[in-house]
Design a protein around this motif. Structure first.
Motif, PDB file in Angstrom:
ATOM      1  N   LEU A 142      34.854  34.172  40.992  1.00 27.96           N
ATOM      2  CA  LEU A 142      35.767  34.400  39.790  1.00 27.96           C
ATOM      3  C   LEU A 142      37.380  34.381  40.165  1.00 27.96           C
ATOM      4  O   LEU A 142      37.682  35.079  41.059  1.00 27.96           O
ATOM      5  N   ASN A 143      37.857  33.232  39.851  1.00 24.08           N
ATOM      6  CA  ASN A 143      39.336  33.213  40.331  1.00 24.08           C
ATOM      7  C   ASN A 143      40.197  33.955  39.691  1.00 24.08           C
ATOM      8  O   ASN A 143      40.806  33.813  38.661  1.00 24.08           O
ATOM      9  N   ASN A 144      40.435  35.214  40.224  1.00 27.17           N
ATOM     10  CA  ASN A 144      41.513  36.098  39.686  1.00 27.17           C
ATOM     11  C   ASN A 144      42.857  36.000  40.043  1.00 27.17           C
ATOM     12  O   ASN A 144      43.613  36.577  39.801  1.00 27.17           O
ATOM     13  N   PHE A 145      43.148  34.803  40.805  1.00 20.59           N
ATOM     14  CA  PHE A 145      44.510  34.522  41.018  1.00 20.59           C
ATOM     15  C   PHE A 145      44.913  33.429  39.914  1.00 20.59           C
ATOM     16  O   PHE A 145      45.852  32.920  40.275  1.00 20.59           O
ATOM     17  N   ALA A 146      44.129  32.954  38.909  1.00 21.23           N
ATOM     18  CA  ALA A 146      44.659  32.130  38.093  1.00 21.23           C
ATOM     19  C   ALA A 146      46.008  32.354  37.516  1.00 21.23           C
ATOM     20  O   ALA A 146      46.717  31.604  37.153  1.00 21.23           O
ATOM     21  N   ASP A 147      46.102  33.654  36.948  1.00 19.76           N
ATOM     22  CA  ASP A 147      47.499  34.071  36.451  1.00 19.76           C
ATOM     23  C   ASP A 147      47.500  35.446  36.707  1.00 19.76           C
ATOM     24  O   ASP A 147      46.533  36.228  36.804  1.00 19.76           O
ATOM     25  N   LYS A 148      48.564  36.372  36.318  1.00 23.28           N
ATOM     26  CA  LYS A 148      48.860  37.459  36.905  1.00 23.28           C
ATOM     27  C   LYS A 148      48.139  38.480  35.853  1.00 23.28           C
ATOM     28  O   LYS A 148      47.727  39.763  36.129  1.00 23.28           O
ATOM     29  N   GLU A 149      47.895  38.015  34.382  1.00 18.83           N
ATOM     30  CA  GLU A 149      47.452  38.947  33.575  1.00 18.83           C
ATOM     31  C   GLU A 149      45.841  39.033  34.011  1.00 18.83           C
ATOM     32  O   GLU A 149      45.340  40.137  33.900  1.00 18.83           O
ATOM     33  N   LEU A 150      45.407  38.087  34.213  1.00 22.33           N
ATOM     34  CA  LEU A 150      43.960  38.146  34.937  1.00 22.33           C
ATOM     35  C   LEU A 150      43.667  38.960  35.955  1.00 22.33           C
ATOM     36  O   LEU A 150      42.842  39.894  36.151  1.00 22.33           O
ATOM     37  N   TYR A 151      44.440  38.740  36.897  1.00 18.08           N
ATOM     38  CA  TYR A 151      44.572  39.636  38.321  1.00 18.08           C
ATOM     39  C   TYR A 151      44.637  40.803  37.790  1.00 18.08           C
ATOM     40  O   TYR A 151      43.880  41.793  38.484  1.00 18.08           O
ATOM     41  N   HIS A 152      45.799  41.406  36.955  1.00 19.39           N
ATOM     42  CA  HIS A 152      45.740  42.863  36.626  1.00 19.39           C
ATOM     43  C   HIS A 152      44.582  43.359  35.920  1.00 19.39           C
ATOM     44  O   HIS A 152      44.153  44.505  36.533  1.00 19.39           O
ATOM     45  N   THR A 153      44.070  42.564  35.086  1.00 18.94           N
ATOM     46  CA  THR A 153      42.811  43.102  34.252  1.00 18.94           C
ATOM     47  C   THR A 153      41.706  43.109  35.142  1.00 18.94           C
ATOM     48  O   THR A 153      40.925  44.214  35.245  1.00 18.94           O
ATOM     49  N   LEU A 154      41.466  42.237  36.062  1.00 22.41           N
ATOM     50  CA  LEU A 154      40.364  42.501  37.004  1.00 22.41           C
ATOM     51  C   LEU A 154      40.417  43.820  38.075  1.00 22.41           C
ATOM     52  O   LEU A 154      39.595  44.390  38.239  1.00 22.41           O
ATOM     53  N   ALA A 155      41.765  43.640  38.472  1.00 19.66           N
ATOM     54  CA  ALA A 155      42.045  44.692  39.254  1.00 19.66           C
ATOM     55  C   ALA A 155      41.686  45.918  38.860  1.00 19.66           C
ATOM     56  O   ALA A 155      41.305  47.095  39.408  1.00 19.66           O
ATOM     57  N   VAL A 156      42.423  46.249  37.671  1.00 24.40           N
ATOM     58  CA  VAL A 156      42.069  47.730  36.753  1.00 24.40           C
ATOM     59  C   VAL A 156      40.534  47.965  36.401  1.00 24.40           C
ATOM     60  O   VAL A 156      40.090  48.876  36.750  1.00 24.40           O
ATOM     61  N   ALA A 157      39.907  46.674  35.805  1.00 20.97           N
ATOM     62  CA  ALA A 157      38.549  46.875  35.438  1.00 20.97           C
ATOM     63  C   ALA A 157      37.637  47.182  36.344  1.00 20.97           C
ATOM     64  O   ALA A 157      36.602  48.053  36.262  1.00 20.97           O
ATOM     65  N   PHE A 158      37.571  46.566  37.693  1.00 24.63           N
ATOM     66  CA  PHE A 158      36.719  46.529  38.691  1.00 24.63           C
ATOM     67  C   PHE A 158      37.076  47.509  39.816  1.00 24.63           C
ATOM     68  O   PHE A 158      36.453  47.671  40.939  1.00 24.63           O
ATOM     69  N   GLY A 159      38.441  47.928  39.752  1.00 21.91           N
ATOM     70  CA  GLY A 159      38.990  49.200  40.547  1.00 21.91           C
ATOM     71  C   GLY A 159      39.455  48.651  42.185  1.00 21.91           C
ATOM     72  O   GLY A 159      38.897  49.235  43.018  1.00 21.91           O
ATOM     73  N   VAL A 160      39.956  47.746  42.146  1.00 23.28           N
ATOM     74  CA  VAL A 160      40.349  47.114  43.323  1.00 23.28           C
ATOM     75  C   VAL A 160      41.805  47.768  43.786  1.00 23.28           C
ATOM     76  O   VAL A 160      42.545  48.156  43.086  1.00 23.28           O
TER      77      VAL A 160
END
Length: 156
Positions: free
Chosen positions: A138-156
């Motif tokens: 799952l390319n979480n580096f595609a844009d900053k909004e997605l990176y932040h969303t996944l970091a918060v949702a999955f607890g990175v």
């Protein structure tokens, strides 16, 4: 989030499996977002009963499961795999897990990158790679909004 174009096209001469985008879904029934591939977008023309939720635009999606509790260390990306239902009477028979949900539950388009365990066959290209493989990054580096969303949702 600004509006994004979502594609869910049926099979054609150009795309033998169709052209269906992958998305991130967040709804009130789940506290954690999940990844799915949109197979169809539709609206019921005449709801069979008076129900407030049946007059909205809906999407049929097929689910992916997140593997593990943290991103894969070398790539820094989460791994996902297709979700299947298995028939206990016919072990080799399996069907993709899917559901119908309101289009408004889709929050973001996502990019999936196939995980190659061997050399890539010559017949695999961008038009069929989402149908040939079962495991993806799952390319979480595609844009900053997605990176932040996944970091918060999955607890990175």
């Amino acid at each position: 989030m600004p509006s994004q174009l979502l594609q869910a096209e049926p099979p054609s001469s150009e795309f033998s499996y169709g052209h269906c985008d992958t998305v991130l879904i967040q709804n009130i029934r789940s506290s954690v977002p999940y990844v799915a591939q949109v197979q169809a977008v539709f609206q019921l023309t005449t709801p069979p009963i008076e129900a407030p939720g049946l007059n909205q635009v809906l999407a049929y999606v097929q689910h992916f499961n997140v593997i593990g509790d943290k991103p894969e260390p070398t790539a820094g990306m989460w791994r996902v795999t297709r979700s299947y239902l298995h028939n206990t009477l016919q072990p080799q028979s399996r069907r993709r897990c899917g559901s119908i949900l309101p289009l408004t539950d889709i929050t973001h388009g996502v990019e999936l990158i196939p995980v190659y365990h061997t050399l890539l066959p010559k017949e695999v290209d961008s038009s069929n790679s989402l149908e040939v493989f079962d495991e993806y990054f799952l390319n979480n580096f595609a844009d900053k909004e997605l990176y932040h969303t996944l970091a918060v949702a999955f607890g990175v």
